[in-house]
Design a protein around this motif. Sequence first.
Motif, short mmCIF file in Angstrom:
data_model
loop_
_atom_site.label_atom_id
_atom_site.label_comp_id
_atom_site.label_asym_id
_atom_site.label_seq_id
_atom_site.Cartn_x
_atom_site.Cartn_y
_atom_site.Cartn_z
N LEU A 94 0.86 -1.18 0.00
CA LEU A 94 0.00 0.00 0.00
C LEU A 94 0.90 1.23 0.00
O LEU A 94 1.93 1.24 0.68
N SER A 95 0.53 2.25 -0.74
CA SER A 95 1.33 3.47 -0.79
C SER A 95 0.44 4.67 -0.49
O SER A 95 -0.73 4.69 -0.87
N HIS A 96 1.04 5.65 0.18
CA HIS A 96 0.31 6.88 0.49
C HIS A 96 1.29 8.04 0.35
O HIS A 96 2.47 7.93 0.70
N ALA A 97 0.81 9.16 -0.19
CA ALA A 97 1.67 10.33 -0.37
C ALA A 97 0.88 11.60 -0.05
O ALA A 97 -0.34 11.64 -0.22
N PHE A 98 1.61 12.59 0.41
CA PHE A 98 1.01 13.90 0.65
C PHE A 98 2.10 14.96 0.54
O PHE A 98 3.29 14.64 0.57
N GLU A 99 1.66 16.22 0.37
CA GLU A 99 2.61 17.33 0.25
C GLU A 99 2.29 18.39 1.28
O GLU A 99 1.14 18.69 1.54
N LEU A 100 3.36 18.95 1.80
CA LEU A 100 3.26 20.02 2.80
C LEU A 100 4.06 21.21 2.30
O LEU A 100 4.91 21.08 1.42
N GLU A 101 3.81 22.36 2.89
CA GLU A 101 4.57 23.55 2.56
C GLU A 101 4.96 24.24 3.86
O GLU A 101 4.19 24.27 4.82
N SER A 102 6.18 24.77 3.88
CA SER A 102 6.66 25.45 5.08
C SER A 102 7.33 26.76 4.71
O SER A 102 8.03 26.85 3.71
N LYS A 103 7.10 27.76 5.54
CA LYS A 103 7.78 29.05 5.39
C LYS A 103 8.69 29.31 6.58
O LYS A 103 9.22 30.40 6.73
N VAL A 104 8.84 28.30 7.45
CA VAL A 104 9.65 28.43 8.66
C VAL A 104 11.00 27.79 8.42
O VAL A 104 11.09 26.62 8.02
N GLU A 105 12.06 28.54 8.65
CA GLU A 105 13.41 28.04 8.45
C GLU A 105 13.87 27.25 9.66
O GLU A 105 13.56 27.59 10.80
N GLY A 106 14.63 26.17 9.41
CA GLY A 106 15.21 25.40 10.51
C GLY A 106 15.27 23.91 10.22
O GLY A 106 14.78 23.44 9.19
N MET A 107 15.87 23.19 11.15
CA MET A 107 15.98 21.74 11.03
C MET A 107 14.70 21.09 11.54
O MET A 107 14.16 21.50 12.55
N PHE A 108 14.25 20.08 10.81
CA PHE A 108 13.05 19.34 11.21
C PHE A 108 13.40 17.87 11.32
O PHE A 108 13.96 17.28 10.39
N TYR A 109 13.07 17.29 12.45
CA TYR A 109 13.31 15.87 12.70
C TYR A 109 11.95 15.17 12.78
O TYR A 109 11.21 15.35 13.74
N GLY A 110 11.61 14.41 11.76
CA GLY A 110 10.30 13.75 11.70
C GLY A 110 10.31 12.40 12.39
O GLY A 110 11.28 11.65 12.30
N ALA A 111 9.24 12.10 13.07
CA ALA A 111 9.08 10.81 13.74
C ALA A 111 8.55 9.78 12.75
O ALA A 111 7.98 10.13 11.71
N PRO A 112 8.71 8.50 13.05
CA PRO A 112 8.13 7.47 12.19
C PRO A 112 6.61 7.55 12.17
O PRO A 112 5.98 7.98 13.14
N ALA A 113 6.02 7.14 11.06
CA ALA A 113 4.57 7.05 10.97
C ALA A 113 4.11 5.80 11.72
O ALA A 113 4.86 4.83 11.85
N VAL A 114 2.88 5.82 12.22
CA VAL A 114 2.33 4.69 12.97
C VAL A 114 1.30 3.97 12.09
O VAL A 114 0.40 4.61 11.55
N ILE A 115 1.44 2.66 11.99
CA ILE A 115 0.51 1.84 11.23
C ILE A 115 -0.17 0.91 12.22
O ILE A 115 0.51 0.19 12.97
N THR A 116 -1.48 0.93 12.25
CA THR A 116 -2.22 -0.02 13.09
C THR A 116 -2.99 -0.94 12.16
O THR A 116 -3.40 -0.55 11.06
N PHE A 117 -3.17 -2.18 12.63
CA PHE A 117 -3.89 -3.17 11.83
C PHE A 117 -4.47 -4.23 12.76
O PHE A 117 -4.09 -4.33 13.93
N ARG A 118 -5.37 -5.01 12.22
CA ARG A 118 -6.03 -6.06 12.99
C ARG A 118 -5.77 -7.40 12.32
O ARG A 118 -5.74 -7.49 11.10
N ILE A 119 -5.56 -8.42 13.16
CA ILE A 119 -5.48 -9.78 12.65
C ILE A 119 -6.68 -10.55 13.19
O ILE A 119 -7.15 -10.28 14.29
N PRO A 120 -7.23 -11.49 12.41
CA PRO A 120 -8.46 -12.16 12.81
C PRO A 120 -8.37 -12.93 14.13
O PRO A 120 -9.36 -13.05 14.84
N THR A 121 -7.21 -13.41 14.50
CA THR A 121 -7.10 -14.24 15.71
C THR A 121 -6.97 -13.43 16.98
O THR A 121 -7.04 -13.99 18.07
N THR A 122 -6.77 -12.11 16.90
CA THR A 122 -6.59 -11.28 18.07
C THR A 122 -7.51 -10.07 17.99
O THR A 122 -7.63 -9.43 16.94
N ALA A 123 -8.14 -9.75 19.11
CA ALA A 123 -9.06 -8.61 19.13
C ALA A 123 -8.30 -7.27 19.20
O ALA A 123 -8.78 -6.26 18.69
#
Length: 191
Positions: A94-123
């Motif tokens: 699965l792929s997902h993309a988005f675009e952002l815009e910034s006018k603020v100068e500086g270093m940015f450290y991004g955190a990992p994205a969170v993926i949640t999912f369900r498996i049939p054997t566990t609630a």
Amino acid sequence: MAKTLISVVVALILVSSTLGSSDVPFIVAHKKASLTRLKSGAERVSVSIDIYNQGSTTAYDVSLTDDSWSQDVFNIVSGNTSTSWERLDAGGLLSHAFELESKVEGMFYGAPAVITFRIPTTAALQEAYSTPILPLDILAVRPPEKKFEWAKRLLAKYGSQISVISIVSVFVYLVASPSKSGAGKGSKKKR
């Protein structure tokens, strides 16, 4: 020392074989971001996240959330920072993309994205995390690239290929072009 190393390797093999043989989804996600400077004095950030199911069963109710983009610094230009899908089959992508815009100068450290999912054997919902991105230096002052430096880097990277192509080109030219000394002798006939 050798016994400890062998014990660690055997333990890793047992753990990997246990994970490989279990009937569960195994989610791997790769997050990428790139910068594009705009003439308006802003910088565009293009983000893409690829989610792979390396497991042996389908993951259901897959949801992606990437909340590391502060609204004080970034404006969403296109897409959303979160989305969901009904399922991700074993071996699927699965792929997902988005675009952002910034006018603020500086270093940015991004955190990992969170993926949640369900498996049939566990609630309970399962969680996975994407790879983090490298720090982004937004609106950094970048000196203009000099043409000589660009040529030096190009030669350093492709110099050997350029040399081979040049030698082959000269050889083909010499073989394909008629010899001037041979052309004159062949056209004269003795009577």
